[in-house]
Design a protein around this motif. Structure first.
Motif, PDB file in Angstrom:
ATOM      1  N   PRO A 136      58.507  17.567  21.044  1.00  0.00           N
ATOM      2  CA  PRO A 136      59.819  17.431  20.778  1.00  0.00           C
ATOM      3  C   PRO A 136      60.347  18.674  20.066  1.00  0.00           C
ATOM      4  O   PRO A 136      61.645  19.108  20.208  1.00  0.00           O
ATOM      5  CB  PRO A 136      59.882  16.092  20.050  1.00  0.00           C
ATOM      6  CG  PRO A 136      58.573  15.436  20.384  1.00  0.00           C
ATOM      7  CD  PRO A 136      57.852  16.379  20.821  1.00  0.00           C
ATOM      8  N   GLY A 137      59.678  19.042  18.993  1.00  0.00           N
ATOM      9  CA  GLY A 137      60.082  20.127  18.096  1.00  0.00           C
ATOM     10  C   GLY A 137      60.201  21.450  18.990  1.00  0.00           C
ATOM     11  O   GLY A 137      61.473  22.143  18.614  1.00  0.00           O
ATOM     12  N   PHE A 138      59.177  21.801  19.574  1.00  0.00           N
ATOM     13  CA  PHE A 138      59.463  22.854  20.309  1.00  0.00           C
ATOM     14  C   PHE A 138      60.369  22.887  21.515  1.00  0.00           C
ATOM     15  O   PHE A 138      60.974  23.979  21.770  1.00  0.00           O
ATOM     16  CB  PHE A 138      57.948  23.196  20.993  1.00  0.00           C
ATOM     17  CG  PHE A 138      58.076  24.699  21.731  1.00  0.00           C
ATOM     18  CD1 PHE A 138      57.655  25.619  21.041  1.00  0.00           C
ATOM     19  CD2 PHE A 138      58.307  24.471  23.314  1.00  0.00           C
ATOM     20  CE1 PHE A 138      57.774  26.946  21.583  1.00  0.00           C
ATOM     21  CE2 PHE A 138      58.349  25.936  23.519  1.00  0.00           C
ATOM     22  CZ  PHE A 138      58.184  27.034  22.933  1.00  0.00           C
ATOM     23  N   THR A 139      60.583  21.892  22.184  1.00  0.00           N
ATOM     24  CA  THR A 139      61.438  21.745  23.005  1.00  0.00           C
ATOM     25  C   THR A 139      63.164  21.767  22.438  1.00  0.00           C
ATOM     26  O   THR A 139      63.879  22.548  23.003  1.00  0.00           O
ATOM     27  CB  THR A 139      61.438  20.274  23.725  1.00  0.00           C
ATOM     28  OG1 THR A 139      60.298  19.933  24.439  1.00  0.00           O
ATOM     29  CG2 THR A 139      62.544  20.092  24.757  1.00  0.00           C
ATOM     30  N   PHE A 140      63.126  21.247  21.201  1.00  0.00           N
ATOM     31  CA  PHE A 140      64.380  21.585  20.522  1.00  0.00           C
ATOM     32  C   PHE A 140      64.792  22.750  20.367  1.00  0.00           C
ATOM     33  O   PHE A 140      65.983  23.547  20.371  1.00  0.00           O
ATOM     34  CB  PHE A 140      64.383  20.415  19.455  1.00  0.00           C
ATOM     35  CG  PHE A 140      65.967  20.560  18.481  1.00  0.00           C
ATOM     36  CD1 PHE A 140      67.083  19.953  19.053  1.00  0.00           C
ATOM     37  CD2 PHE A 140      65.867  21.294  17.060  1.00  0.00           C
ATOM     38  CE1 PHE A 140      68.229  20.041  18.334  1.00  0.00           C
ATOM     39  CE2 PHE A 140      67.193  21.372  16.644  1.00  0.00           C
ATOM     40  CZ  PHE A 140      68.164  20.829  17.051  1.00  0.00           C
ATOM     41  N   ILE A 141      63.676  23.414  19.715  1.00  0.00           N
ATOM     42  CA  ILE A 141      63.975  24.890  18.994  1.00  0.00           C
ATOM     43  C   ILE A 141      64.071  25.901  20.396  1.00  0.00           C
ATOM     44  O   ILE A 141      65.003  26.586  20.347  1.00  0.00           O
ATOM     45  CB  ILE A 141      62.694  25.105  18.263  1.00  0.00           C
ATOM     46  CG1 ILE A 141      62.793  24.715  16.645  1.00  0.00           C
ATOM     47  CG2 ILE A 141      62.983  26.793  17.949  1.00  0.00           C
ATOM     48  CD1 ILE A 141      61.706  24.730  16.047  1.00  0.00           C
ATOM     49  N   ALA A 146      76.953  24.536  21.187  1.00  0.00           N
ATOM     50  CA  ALA A 146      76.387  23.870  22.536  1.00  0.00           C
ATOM     51  C   ALA A 146      74.857  23.685  22.633  1.00  0.00           C
ATOM     52  O   ALA A 146      74.542  22.592  22.998  1.00  0.00           O
ATOM     53  CB  ALA A 146      76.922  24.602  23.666  1.00  0.00           C
ATOM     54  N   GLY A 147      74.316  24.620  22.260  1.00  0.00           N
ATOM     55  CA  GLY A 147      72.755  24.564  22.337  1.00  0.00           C
ATOM     56  C   GLY A 147      72.189  23.549  21.372  1.00  0.00           C
ATOM     57  O   GLY A 147      71.162  22.650  21.689  1.00  0.00           O
ATOM     58  N   LEU A 148      72.858  23.399  20.177  1.00  0.00           N
ATOM     59  CA  LEU A 148      72.361  22.223  19.128  1.00  0.00           C
ATOM     60  C   LEU A 148      72.654  21.167  19.723  1.00  0.00           C
ATOM     61  O   LEU A 148      71.775  19.982  19.353  1.00  0.00           O
ATOM     62  CB  LEU A 148      73.015  22.559  17.849  1.00  0.00           C
ATOM     63  CG  LEU A 148      72.445  23.507  16.883  1.00  0.00           C
ATOM     64  CD1 LEU A 148      73.656  23.923  15.748  1.00  0.00           C
ATOM     65  CD2 LEU A 148      71.369  23.176  16.398  1.00  0.00           C
ATOM     66  N   LEU A 149      73.705  20.985  20.319  1.00  0.00           N
ATOM     67  CA  LEU A 149      74.305  19.577  20.778  1.00  0.00           C
ATOM     68  C   LEU A 149      73.312  19.130  22.311  1.00  0.00           C
ATOM     69  O   LEU A 149      72.626  17.975  22.016  1.00  0.00           O
ATOM     70  CB  LEU A 149      75.758  19.531  21.587  1.00  0.00           C
ATOM     71  CG  LEU A 149      76.608  19.278  20.374  1.00  0.00           C
ATOM     72  CD1 LEU A 149      78.011  19.437  20.804  1.00  0.00           C
ATOM     73  CD2 LEU A 149      76.747  17.747  19.826  1.00  0.00           C
ATOM     74  N   SER A 150      73.340  20.016  22.923  1.00  0.00           N
ATOM     75  CA  SER A 150      72.486  19.725  24.355  1.00  0.00           C
ATOM     76  C   SER A 150      70.820  19.669  23.762  1.00  0.00           C
ATOM     77  O   SER A 150      70.444  18.706  24.455  1.00  0.00           O
ATOM     78  CB  SER A 150      72.543  20.620  25.251  1.00  0.00           C
ATOM     79  OG  SER A 150      72.275  21.979  24.953  1.00  0.00           O
TER      80      SER A 150
END
Length: 172
Positions: free
Chosen positions: A137-142, A83-87
């Protein structure tokens, strides 16, 4: 042939459902410009609890009514990671491609809230400057993936402790 679903399949199924639900919650939050509204955090937490319970119950039923604590926690962690990957992928895509101004609007709303709390302009500027460093964006994703995973893991610890049902004879 009657195959029993594996914990991975169940986690994938309910992780996808949770991920899509989190995307929907985020989309409504962004479209209504309510990014600082705490109600969406509560709604997210309720959704996570509901899907973790549904996933663990399905797994427990597929194994004849038994699920160990470890199986429940593992299933919940995998479900949360999916779920975390998708969202997080959606949030990153939305922030970079669909509406790159969303972060600026969130900062403006945060500034207004901090002003209402009585903080000085210097304190507000310092707080916003620190938080802007973490908005790539990278930090937000991780951070989104790991944040969802950690919250899901903590919830899984509690939910698995409640739902678990060990076999009377572990050698059966």
């Amino acid at each position: 042939m009657n195959e029993q679903p594996t914990s991975t399949r169940i986690a994938l199924k309910w992780g996808l459902f949770l991920g899509l639900t989190l995307i929907l919650i985020t989309l409504v939050m962004y479209v209504t410009d309510q990014s600082t509204n705490g109600l969406f955090n509560i709604l997210t937490l309720v959704a996570m609890i509901a899907f973790l319970v549904l996933g663990m119950r399905e797994y427990k039923m597929s194994t004849g009514g038994y699920m160990t604590f470890g199986e429940g926690v593992g299933l919940g962690a995998l479900l949360s990671a999916i779920a975390g990957l998708l969202s997080s992928a959606f949030i990153t895509f939305y922030n970079v491609v669909i509406d790159p101004t969303i972060q600026q609007r969130i900062f403006e709303q945060t500034r207004d809230k901090l002003e209402d709390q009585g903080l000085s302009d210097e304190q507000i500027d310092q707080a916003l400057e620190i938080s802007q460093k973490f908005q790539s964006p990278g930090f937000t994703f991780i951070a989104g993936v790991f944040g969802t995973l950690i919250i899901g893991l903590l919830l899984s610890l509690v939910i698995a402790a409640i739902i678990r049902q060990n076999k009377a004879n572990p050698f059966d």
